[in-house]
Design an enzyme around this catalytic site. Structure first.
Site, PDB file in Angstrom:
ATOM      1  N   ASP A 471      -5.225  -3.525  -4.582  1.00 48.38           N
ATOM      2  CA  ASP A 471      -5.473  -3.113  -3.205  1.00 48.38           C
ATOM      3  C   ASP A 471      -6.975  -2.921  -2.947  1.00 48.38           C
ATOM      4  O   ASP A 471      -7.793  -2.804  -3.881  1.00 48.38           O
ATOM      5  CB  ASP A 471      -4.715  -1.794  -2.945  1.00 48.38           C
ATOM      6  CG  ASP A 471      -4.328  -1.617  -1.480  1.00 48.38           C
ATOM      7  OD1 ASP A 471      -4.864  -2.329  -0.627  1.00 48.38           O
ATOM      8  OD2 ASP A 471      -3.485  -0.739  -1.207  1.00 48.38           O
ATOM      9  N   ASP A 541       0.913  -4.104   6.386  1.00 46.19           N
ATOM     10  CA  ASP A 541       1.679  -2.868   6.211  1.00 46.19           C
ATOM     11  C   ASP A 541       2.739  -2.739   7.298  1.00 46.19           C
ATOM     12  O   ASP A 541       3.506  -1.781   7.301  1.00 46.19           O
ATOM     13  CB  ASP A 541       0.750  -1.646   6.258  1.00 46.19           C
ATOM     14  CG  ASP A 541       0.062  -1.428   4.915  1.00 46.19           C
ATOM     15  OD1 ASP A 541       0.516  -2.001   3.914  1.00 46.19           O
ATOM     16  OD2 ASP A 541      -0.939  -0.686   4.869  1.00 46.19           O
TER      17      ASP A 541
END
Ligand code: GLA
Length: 722
Positions: A471, A541
């Site tokens: 990430d 997301d």
């Protein structure tokens, strides 16, 4: 496929059986852009369109030529428009006039030092060396043509062949001057949870395009643009696509000049960039891909998809099935312990899920986003046996084990920050503004990179991991590095990205059997640079099924389903509050690398059984979905429906998916026309058992059920029976 230099016409002709790209050396020395498009045998001299209304002399650099000639590598000095390369000499003055020096044709293509780049199977490359006679500065233009895809890869290297230092103020990777500007421009823009939304508008005189100055390709913009001829559609018409193999700040721009001619350019964002070259030193700019399609946007996408699959993604998983995963993020967020995770894993196993992914919160004392980045040590409050203990238990359940990391970051509340407060990117005296409560490590510095590689490799070994979610949750708002002299501070943005690539390369090389997925606060670094290291990326997301139809539709302009991370999540959805049926959430996520991201322990048995059946089906159809030829059928940007189909190379199998957003009363039955099938074959729908001719499916359509309730979907698995 060939690259031919015709001495008589002074033309380099790059071609495969479908496209041509032609460069002419005007007056034997100035590389002009003559043609890019559908394959032609040649372009005769008379066809060299005269751009200047004033001059008879088309090839000499006089004052009119500077404003009109279609140049392959325009520079300030020989051109009055914004060019590709801008050089400042030691005396502070600016000029560069490039002339042909030599050329070389090679099989395959060169790999770019320190940068990601495509491989060169079935390709040939032209290396064209130009030189500025006054300063000695040389520019190497590299063009690669492929046999299997209609893509030209371009890159640029600048070498200081003079006796004094120079400063590069601007080095873009590709420029194409068009003889027209009646195009529509497509770019992708968005935000967190709204990545890569599709925007189309006609070109107008002046500058337009897209760019990122955030130190990453970002959720707001994408290093891609396409120019569509006025009549171009999804399935027909000419489209010119541009994409950059780079993960840092970029610019993709089009300038329409006084005579309505368009100049398209793509490369590193010139804002916040400069690079000093001492005599003898070189600078390598990233690679750009130029894609020509005579078959609309769909044709462009299928070329980009094939290019990514055949020449960009690497490693064990690039062409193989991907495990079905369960990620604990939306199930637990930071609130978990080993028992909770194992409970989730056990249900997941029963539901036929292959891989358990432990997301954020396993290290340091991270109970929230505000601490511990950099401290990649197990939090034994949550995991008493550490990563090793948990991983062992997951493996014993018969599942693979995956781990979330965010190696490029540092929290102020961390042991690492206490020991090295100067390791973050910062400018002395200015506040260290935290963004998602964190700062970014200065990866332009070798000792910091070495530390990161060491601790991350140790964690991945300790956890005996099979999968990694890498990430990156913070963009960069100021640049400063104590390791660089004042005159080189502007090099840091690019040096930082080279540092990111360096740690990726070093870490990934040690884990050839591990599947890596990139992520950046959702899909904030969904770019071709990342794809050279990791074959899939978390797309967004936002896991809402209808929103995902939009995001995945526009992401697929460049990227194939095998690269698009997509998960089934809980309802009501955590980002929109919407409730879509499980079958639709699954059908949409199956258009990517599939997984789950919800608390399965809260689902009724019936739904776990439904998930088990879905997973079994996915294992049967995943090769078609990930590696079949992908066609967009209906755009969720244009109405109430979305649809797409993936077809195997031999056209004997296909999976088509259709989604309705809203149900309306009194709707009529509809047909969905499919694409890409063999009209002469007969196909059986494996669910209904009905058979249809390929011609019937493509020209008439397959019947759709009327929706009863919002967000209904249908998926058809079709197999040829003759
Ligand atoms: C980012 C990712 C999410 C999740 C969180 C964890 O936002 O996109 O999927 O991993 O970080 O902090």
């Amino acid at each position: 496929m060939s690259i031919i230099f015709d001495k008589n016409t002074q033309c380099f002709h790059l071609s495969n059986s479908r496209i041509s790209y032609i460069i002419r050396l005007a007056a034997g020395k100035y590389p002009l852009h003559l043609y890019w498009g559908r394959r032609v045998r040649t372009i005769s001299e008379d066809m060299m369109v005269r751009r200047s209304p004033w001059t008879e002399d088309r090839f000499s650099l006089n004052e009119t030529a500077m404003d009109y000639l279609p140049q392959e590598c325009p520079t300030f000095g020989s051109d009055l428009r914004q060019g590709m390369i801008h050089v400042i000499h030691e005396n502070g003055m600016h000029a560069l006039i490039l002339e042909y020096e030599s050329h070389r044709v090679m099989e395959g293509k060169p790999q770019l030092a320190g940068l990601p780049s495509a491989r060169g199977e079935g390709a040939e490359s032209l290396l064209l060396t130009l030189r500025d006679k006054v300063s000695g500065v040389a520019v190497e233009l590299c063009y690669t043509i492929y046999e299997d895809v209609d893509i030209i890869a371009r890159s640029v290297r600048v070498i200081n062949g003079g006796k004094t230092p120079i400063v590069l103020d601007r080095v873009l990777s590709a420029c194409v001057d068009f003889e027209r500007s009646d195009f529509n421009l497509i770019t992708l823009s968005g935000a967190w949870t709204r990545e890569r939304q599709l925007y189309t508008r006609p070109l107008v005189p002046g500058d337009q395009g897209t760019s990122s100055a955030r130190g990453a390709s970002s959720v707001q913009t994408s290093p891609f643009m396409a120019l569509l001829s006025p009549n171009a559609t999804e399935t027909s018409g000419e489209v010119y696509g541009f994409a950059l193999c780079y993960s840092g700040g970029f610019e993709a721009s089009v300038h329409v000049d006084q005579h309505f001619l368009a100049r398209a350019q793509i490369g590193i964002q010139p804002f916040n960039f400069s690079w000093t070259l001492e005599p003898g030193e070189g600078f390598q700019a990233p690679e750009a891909y130029l894609c020509y399609s005579a078959n609309g946007l769909g044709g462009m996408s299928r070329n980009f998809h094939a290019h990514i699959q055949n020449h960009i993604t690497t490693g064990k998983f690039a062409h193989s099935e991907r495990p079905i995963l369960i990620n604990n993020w939306e199930a637990t967020y930071f609130n978990f312990d080993e028992e909770k995770l194992l409970k989730l894993a056990r249900v997941a196993r029963r539901a036929g899920i292959d891989l358990f992914v432990l997301d954020d919160g396993w290290f340091g004392h991270r109970d929230d986003a505000n601490s511990s980045l950099g401290d990649w040590f197990d939090d034994t409050r949550k995991l008493p046996g550490g990563l090793a203990g948990l991983s062992d238990k997951i493996h014993k359940l018969g599942m693979k084990f995956g781990l979330w990391i965010e190696p490029e970051m540092i929290s102020v509340d961390s042991e690492l920050y206490k020991a090295h407060p100067d390791w973050c990117i910062h400018v002395p005296g200015y506040p260290r503004l935290e963004y998602r409560d964190q700062l970014v490590l200065d990866l332009s510095r070798q000792e910091i990179r070495d530390y990161v590689v060491e601790v991350i490799v140790a964690a991945l070994r300790r956890g005996n991991v099979d999968y990694v979610k890498w990430d990156m949750n913070r963009f960069i708002n100021m640049w400063g590095s104590p390791a660089l002299p004042a005159s080189r501070q502007q090099e840091q943005p690019h040096r930082h990205i080279l540092g990111v690539y360096d740690i990726m390369r070093r870490i990934i090389a040690q884990f050839p059997n591990v599947l890596f997925e990139s992520c950046a606060g959702g899909g904030g670094r969904f770019d071709l640079g990342m794809m050279c290291y990791m074959p899939q990326a978390w797309c967004s997301d936002d896991t809402d099924a209808w929103m995902r139809c939009r995001i995945q539709h526009s992401t697929s302009l460049v990227f194939p389903p095998s690269t698009i991370g997509a998960h089934v999540s809980a309802v009501p959805n955590h980002q929109t509050g919407r409730t879509a049926p499980l079958s639709t959430r699954a059908a949409v996520a199956m258009a990517g690398t599939y997984g789950y991201e919800l608390d399965l322990t809260k689902l009724p048995r019936k739904e776990i059984e439904e998930i088990r059946v879905l997973n079994k089906r996915l294992h049967e159809i995943q090769p078609i979905l990930l590696y079949g030829t992908y066609y967009r059928l209906l755009s969720p940007y244009e109405g109430n429906e979305a649809a797409w189909i993936s077809v195997t190379g031999d056209k004997r199998e296909a999976v088509a998916t259709h989604v309705y957003a809203q149900a309306f009363p009194n709707m009529r039955d509809k047909l969905l026309r499919l694409t890409g099938l063999n009209p002469d074959l007969t196909y059986r729908d494996t669910d209904s058992g009905r058979t249809y001719g390929g011609d019937e499916l493509m020209y008439h359509g397959i019947p759709l059920k009327k929706p009863w309730g919002d967000y209904m979907s249908q998926q058809f698995h079709l197999i040829a029976i003759d």
